[in-house]
Design a protein around this motif. Sequence first.
Motif, PDB file in Angstrom:
ATOM      1  N   ALA A  43       0.847  -1.185   0.000  1.00 23.89           N
ATOM      2  CA  ALA A  43       0.000   0.000   0.000  1.00 23.89           C
ATOM      3  C   ALA A  43       0.885   1.237   0.000  1.00 23.89           C
ATOM      4  CB  ALA A  43      -0.899  -0.010   1.231  1.00 23.89           C
ATOM      5  N   ALA A  44       0.406   2.302  -0.611  1.00 22.16           N
ATOM      6  CA  ALA A  44       1.178   3.544  -0.680  1.00 22.16           C
ATOM      7  C   ALA A  44       1.371   4.149   0.705  1.00 22.16           C
ATOM      8  CB  ALA A  44       0.488   4.538  -1.596  1.00 22.16           C
ATOM      9  N   VAL A  45       0.378   4.002   1.583  1.00 22.42           N
ATOM     10  CA  VAL A  45       0.455   4.521   2.941  1.00 22.42           C
ATOM     11  C   VAL A  45       0.170   3.370   3.904  1.00 22.42           C
ATOM     12  CG1 VAL A  45      -0.506   6.164   4.579  1.00 22.42           C
ATOM     13  CG2 VAL A  45      -0.302   6.802   2.177  1.00 22.42           C
ATOM     14  N   SER A  46       1.052   3.187   4.856  1.00 23.20           N
ATOM     15  CA  SER A  46       0.904   2.114   5.831  1.00 23.20           C
ATOM     16  C   SER A  46      -0.360   2.302   6.664  1.00 23.20           C
ATOM     17  CB  SER A  46       2.120   2.107   6.752  1.00 23.20           C
ATOM     18  OG  SER A  46       1.910   1.242   7.834  1.00 23.20           O
ATOM     19  N   ARG A  47      -0.971   1.209   7.032  1.00 23.34           N
ATOM     20  CA  ARG A  47      -2.157   1.273   7.904  1.00 23.34           C
ATOM     21  C   ARG A  47      -1.812   1.849   9.274  1.00 23.34           C
ATOM     22  NH1 ARG A  47      -4.651  -4.452   6.172  1.00 23.34           N
ATOM     23  NH2 ARG A  47      -5.812  -3.680   4.388  1.00 23.34           N
ATOM     24  N   SER A  99       5.564   4.912   6.361  1.00 25.67           N
ATOM     25  CA  SER A  99       5.223   4.556   4.982  1.00 25.67           C
ATOM     26  C   SER A  99       6.387   4.798   4.026  1.00 25.67           C
ATOM     27  CB  SER A  99       4.023   5.374   4.506  1.00 25.67           C
ATOM     28  OG  SER A  99       2.904   5.140   5.328  1.00 25.67           O
ATOM     29  N   THR A 100       7.358   5.607   4.445  1.00 25.67           N
ATOM     30  CA  THR A 100       8.488   5.957   3.588  1.00 25.67           C
ATOM     31  C   THR A 100       9.795   5.830   4.364  1.00 25.67           C
ATOM     32  OG1 THR A 100       8.165   8.271   4.178  1.00 25.67           O
ATOM     33  CG2 THR A 100       7.172   7.536   2.087  1.00 25.67           C
ATOM     34  N   PRO A 101      10.239   4.602   4.613  1.00 27.87           N
ATOM     35  CA  PRO A 101      11.457   4.417   5.411  1.00 27.87           C
ATOM     36  C   PRO A 101      12.680   5.111   4.815  1.00 27.87           C
ATOM     37  CG  PRO A 101      10.620   2.303   4.574  1.00 27.87           C
ATOM     38  CD  PRO A 101       9.638   3.360   4.185  1.00 27.87           C
ATOM     39  N   GLU A 102      12.700   5.325   3.504  1.00 29.57           N
ATOM     40  CA  GLU A 102      13.840   6.018   2.892  1.00 29.57           C
ATOM     41  C   GLU A 102      13.932   7.463   3.373  1.00 29.57           C
ATOM     42  OE1 GLU A 102      10.319   6.417   0.199  1.00 29.57           O
ATOM     43  OE2 GLU A 102      11.249   4.719   1.171  1.00 29.57           O
ATOM     44  N   ALA A 103      12.789   8.052   3.760  1.00 33.90           N
ATOM     45  CA  ALA A 103      12.803   9.415   4.297  1.00 33.90           C
ATOM     46  C   ALA A 103      13.520   9.442   5.643  1.00 33.90           C
ATOM     47  CB  ALA A 103      11.379   9.953   4.429  1.00 33.90           C
ATOM     48  N   ALA A 104      13.340   8.417   6.448  1.00 30.79           N
ATOM     49  CA  ALA A 104      14.008   8.337   7.756  1.00 30.79           C
ATOM     50  C   ALA A 104      15.477   7.952   7.607  1.00 30.79           C
ATOM     51  CB  ALA A 104      13.283   7.335   8.646  1.00 30.79           C
ATOM     52  N   ALA A 105      15.810   7.191   6.587  1.00 30.29           N
ATOM     53  CA  ALA A 105      17.176   6.690   6.410  1.00 30.29           C
ATOM     54  C   ALA A 105      18.191   7.812   6.228  1.00 30.29           C
ATOM     55  CB  ALA A 105      17.229   5.732   5.221  1.00 30.29           C
ATOM     56  N   LYS A 106      17.777   8.927   5.634  1.00 33.57           N
ATOM     57  CA  LYS A 106      18.730  10.015   5.380  1.00 33.57           C
ATOM     58  C   LYS A 106      19.260  10.648   6.672  1.00 33.57           C
ATOM     59  CE  LYS A 106      15.136  13.444   4.620  1.00 33.57           C
ATOM     60  NZ  LYS A 106      14.194  13.739   3.585  1.00 33.57           N
ATOM     61  N   ASN A 133      12.595   8.721  15.757  1.00 31.74           N
ATOM     62  CA  ASN A 133      12.860   7.777  14.660  1.00 31.74           C
ATOM     63  C   ASN A 133      11.617   7.491  13.819  1.00 31.74           C
ATOM     64  OD1 ASN A 133      15.635   7.352  15.142  1.00 31.74           O
ATOM     65  ND2 ASN A 133      15.089   6.066  16.887  1.00 31.74           N
ATOM     66  N   ARG A 134      10.653   8.420  13.817  1.00 35.58           N
ATOM     67  CA  ARG A 134       9.398   8.153  13.122  1.00 35.58           C
ATOM     68  C   ARG A 134       8.856   9.346  12.347  1.00 35.58           C
ATOM     69  NH1 ARG A 134       4.573   4.622  14.484  1.00 35.58           N
ATOM     70  NH2 ARG A 134       3.089   5.261  12.899  1.00 35.58           N
ATOM     71  N   TYR A 135       8.869  10.537  12.938  1.00 36.99           N
ATOM     72  CA  TYR A 135       8.209  11.688  12.321  1.00 36.99           C
ATOM     73  C   TYR A 135       9.228  12.688  11.770  1.00 36.99           C
ATOM     74  CZ  TYR A 135       4.170   9.748  14.614  1.00 36.99           C
ATOM     75  OH  TYR A 135       3.181   8.894  15.010  1.00 36.99           O
ATOM     76  N   GLN A 136       9.097  12.981  10.500  1.00 38.00           N
ATOM     77  CA  GLN A 136       9.948  13.987   9.880  1.00 38.00           C
ATOM     78  C   GLN A 136       9.239  15.336   9.971  1.00 38.00           C
ATOM     79  OE1 GLN A 136      12.521  14.072   5.951  1.00 38.00           O
ATOM     80  NE2 GLN A 136      10.368  14.243   5.428  1.00 38.00           N
ATOM     81  N   VAL A 137       9.909  16.296  10.565  1.00 35.53           N
ATOM     82  CA  VAL A 137       9.405  17.665  10.650  1.00 35.53           C
ATOM     83  C   VAL A 137      10.268  18.480   9.694  1.00 35.53           C
ATOM     84  CG1 VAL A 137       9.083  19.658  12.150  1.00 35.53           C
ATOM     85  CG2 VAL A 137       8.688  17.347  13.046  1.00 35.53           C
ATOM     86  N   LYS A 138       9.612  19.151   8.755  1.00 32.09           N
ATOM     87  CA  LYS A 138      10.350  19.833   7.693  1.00 32.09           C
ATOM     88  C   LYS A 138       9.839  21.260   7.533  1.00 32.09           C
ATOM     89  CE  LYS A 138      11.296  17.539   3.814  1.00 32.09           C
ATOM     90  NZ  LYS A 138      11.213  16.988   2.450  1.00 32.09           N
TER      91      LYS A 138
END
Length: 168
Positions: A43-47, A99-106, A133-138
């Motif tokens: 799924a595009a967005v995790s449940r 839903s986007t682990p690559e966003a956290a990997a950076k 380790n979960r929420y990206q604030v941008k």
Amino acid sequence: MAMARWLSALVLALILLITGCASPPPSPYEQVQQESTQRNAPAAVSRQATQGSELNRFFPPEGNGFERIFVQEKKGFAEAKLKKDGKELAMLAISDTISTPEAAAKFQSTTMQIAGYPAVEVGTTQTAILVANRYQVKVLSRDPSFTASDRKEWIEKFDLAGLAQLAP
């Protein structure tokens, strides 16, 4: 003449019957949809992603002439414009990286920190941190006058401690 009219009506009726009963051509997207569902695409967005409406409360409040306008809210993401005197200065966003682990990997190899959280600069217009380790604030500059130090200052205005508690 009557025979020609009758024959014309019969031919027209047969044409309508044949073309009306024919199945419509397949949609060009139908095959792609079938292929993607057959290969068990994720799924595009995790449940487990946090609802965007839950993220809104962690955004900085309005004040001192700054206006915060929420523009997008969906599962795993919320975004607001930051304006002053009618001018858009920045975009503020929180995204759930489940839903986007690559966003956290950076954030894994960064040495930069803001408010005690790993931080990264993306190009010359974006600053982001990873909370719990979960929420990206941008914060993204939309005006040249909104600098990297402004972005850092606005990241620190988010309710980061509250957001950290939201993470399981």
